[in-house]
Scaffold this motif. Structure first.
Motif, mmCIF file in Angstrom:
data_model
loop_
_atom_site.group_PDB
_atom_site.id
_atom_site.type_symbol
_atom_site.label_atom_id
_atom_site.label_comp_id
_atom_site.label_asym_id
_atom_site.label_seq_id
_atom_site.Cartn_x
_atom_site.Cartn_y
_atom_site.Cartn_z
ATOM 1 N N SER A 162 0.760 10.370 -46.328
ATOM 2 C CA SER A 162 0.472 11.308 -47.414
ATOM 3 C C SER A 162 1.586 12.350 -47.534
ATOM 4 O O SER A 162 2.355 12.583 -46.604
ATOM 5 N N GLU A 163 1.654 12.979 -48.706
ATOM 6 C CA GLU A 163 2.669 14.009 -48.956
ATOM 7 C C GLU A 163 2.567 15.154 -47.953
ATOM 8 O O GLU A 163 3.569 15.680 -47.476
ATOM 9 N N LYS A 164 1.339 15.543 -47.635
ATOM 10 C CA LYS A 164 1.137 16.676 -46.725
ATOM 11 C C LYS A 164 1.748 16.400 -45.358
ATOM 12 O O LYS A 164 2.448 17.247 -44.789
ATOM 13 N N HIS A 166 4.012 14.090 -44.618
ATOM 14 C CA HIS A 166 5.463 13.951 -44.757
ATOM 15 C C HIS A 166 6.141 15.323 -44.760
ATOM 16 O O HIS A 166 7.173 15.522 -44.106
ATOM 17 N N ALA A 167 5.551 16.262 -45.498
ATOM 18 C CA ALA A 167 6.126 17.607 -45.569
ATOM 19 C C ALA A 167 6.105 18.282 -44.205
ATOM 20 O O ALA A 167 7.030 19.015 -43.851
ATOM 21 N N SER A 168 5.055 18.024 -43.413
ATOM 22 C CA SER A 168 4.978 18.614 -42.077
ATOM 23 C C SER A 168 6.107 18.110 -41.186
ATOM 24 O O SER A 168 6.550 18.811 -40.272
ATOM 25 N N GLY A 170 9.035 17.260 -42.435
ATOM 26 C CA GLY A 170 10.307 17.525 -43.097
ATOM 27 C C GLY A 170 10.832 16.325 -43.858
ATOM 28 O O GLY A 170 12.025 16.236 -44.165
ATOM 29 N N VAL A 171 9.936 15.383 -44.189
ATOM 30 C CA VAL A 171 10.322 14.176 -44.932
ATOM 31 C C VAL A 171 9.776 14.300 -46.357
ATOM 32 O O VAL A 171 8.576 14.510 -46.552
ATOM 33 N N TYR A 172 10.645 14.175 -47.336
ATOM 34 C CA TYR A 172 10.229 14.330 -48.727
ATOM 35 C C TYR A 172 10.608 13.088 -49.518
ATOM 36 O O TYR A 172 11.740 12.606 -49.447
ATOM 37 N N SER A 173 9.656 12.555 -50.270
ATOM 38 C CA SER A 173 9.894 11.344 -51.060
ATOM 39 C C SER A 173 10.737 11.691 -52.282
ATOM 40 O O SER A 173 10.742 12.829 -52.754
ATOM 41 N N THR A 174 11.434 10.694 -52.796
ATOM 42 C CA THR A 174 12.328 10.925 -53.940
ATOM 43 C C THR A 174 11.777 10.284 -55.210
ATOM 44 O O THR A 174 11.354 10.965 -56.126
ATOM 45 N N LYS A 177 5.741 8.582 -54.621
ATOM 46 C CA LYS A 177 4.901 9.287 -53.663
ATOM 47 C C LYS A 177 3.878 8.283 -53.114
ATOM 48 O O LYS A 177 3.049 7.779 -53.870
#
Length: 201
Positions: A162-164, A166-168, A170-174, A177
Motif C-alpha cells: 500500500s501507499e502508506k 511504501h511511504a514509511s 521512503g519508497v514512492y511509486s511513479t 499505485k
C-alpha cells in the motif's frame, strides 16, 4: 463501543505505569506513561478496537511476568499468578489471535522463573508453566477450534504494497499505485477484483 474503548485505554495506561515502575521511580513512570498515552501512535490506533483491544491484555501479561522476574516469591504465589496469566491470555485470544504468539514466550519465562524458585526440583519448576498452559488451553479452546490456520498467508504481504507502507519505507511509486491503503477492506477488494478479472466463465 466508545465506553469499551475508554475502559481499555484506561486499563492500558494503568498497566503501562506498572511496567514503568518495574525500573523507574513514580515521577518518571507517570511522565513516560502520559507521553505514551498521548503519543500520535497511540491516539491513531486507539480508535481501532479490533487492533487496539489486544494491547491491555498483552501488556498485563508482560507486567505479570516482569513482576515475577523482578521479585522472588514463593512457588504458591507464582502458581496462582501463572494460572491468572493463562486465563488472561486465553481471553485475549477472543479479541485477537496475536495473543497466541505470547503463549510460548510466557511458558518459557514461567519455566525459568519456576526453576529459579525451586532449584533443581524439575517437577516443581515446571508447575507454574504447566498451570499457565492448562489454563490458557481451557480458556482459549473455543477460539482455537475455530481458527482458520493459514487461510490467507499472503494477506499481510499484499497490505505491505500500500501507499502508506511504501511511504514509511521512503519508497514512492511513479506511474502507478499498487494499493491505496493497507486496510483489510482494500486488500479484500483487491482479491475480489483480481478474481473477477481472471476467472474463467
Amino acid at each position: 463501543l466508545e465506553p469499551l474503548l475508554v475502559l481499555m485505554l484506561a486499563w492500558t495506561a494503568l498497566v503501562l505505569y506498572g511496567l514503568m515502575r518495574l525500573g523507574m521511580n513514580r515521577v518518571l513512570s507517570l511522565a513516560c506513561t502520559v507521553l505514551i498515552i498521548l503519543s500520535p501512535a497511540m491516539l491513531s490506533i486507539v480508535i481501532d478496537l479490533r487492533d487496539f483491544s489486544k494491547a491491555p491484555f498483552l501488556l498485563t501479561l508482560l507486567l505479570g511476568l516482569g513482576w515475577l522476574t523482578k521479585h522472588r516469591f514463593p512457588l504458591r504465589r507464582i502458581c496462582i499468578t501463572a494460572l491468572l496469566l493463562g486465563i488472561l491470555t486465553g481471553i485475549a485470544m477472543g479479541f485477537r489471535q496475536d495473543a497466541l504468539i505470547f503463549s510460548l514466550f510466557s511458558f518459557t519465562a514461567l519455566l525459568t522463573i519456576g526453576y529459579r524458585t525451586s532449584g533443581r526440583k524439575i517437577s516443581a519448576a515446571a508447575l507454574p508453566a504447566a498451570l499457565y498452559l492448562l489454563c490458557f488451553l481451557v480458556t482459549a479452546w473455543p477460539m482455537l477450534l475455530r481458527m482458520e490456520a493459514a487461510a490467507a498467508p499472503d494477506h499481510h504481504i499484499i497490505q505491505g504494497f500500500s501507499e502508506k507502507h511504501h511511504a514509511s519505507l521512503g519508497v514512492y511509486s511513479t506511474t502507478y499505485k499498487p494499493l491505496l491503503a493497507g486496510s483489510d477492506e482494500y486488500a479484500f477488494a483487491a482479491y475480489a477484483d483480481y478474481a473477477q478479472r481472471v476467472a474463467t466463465p
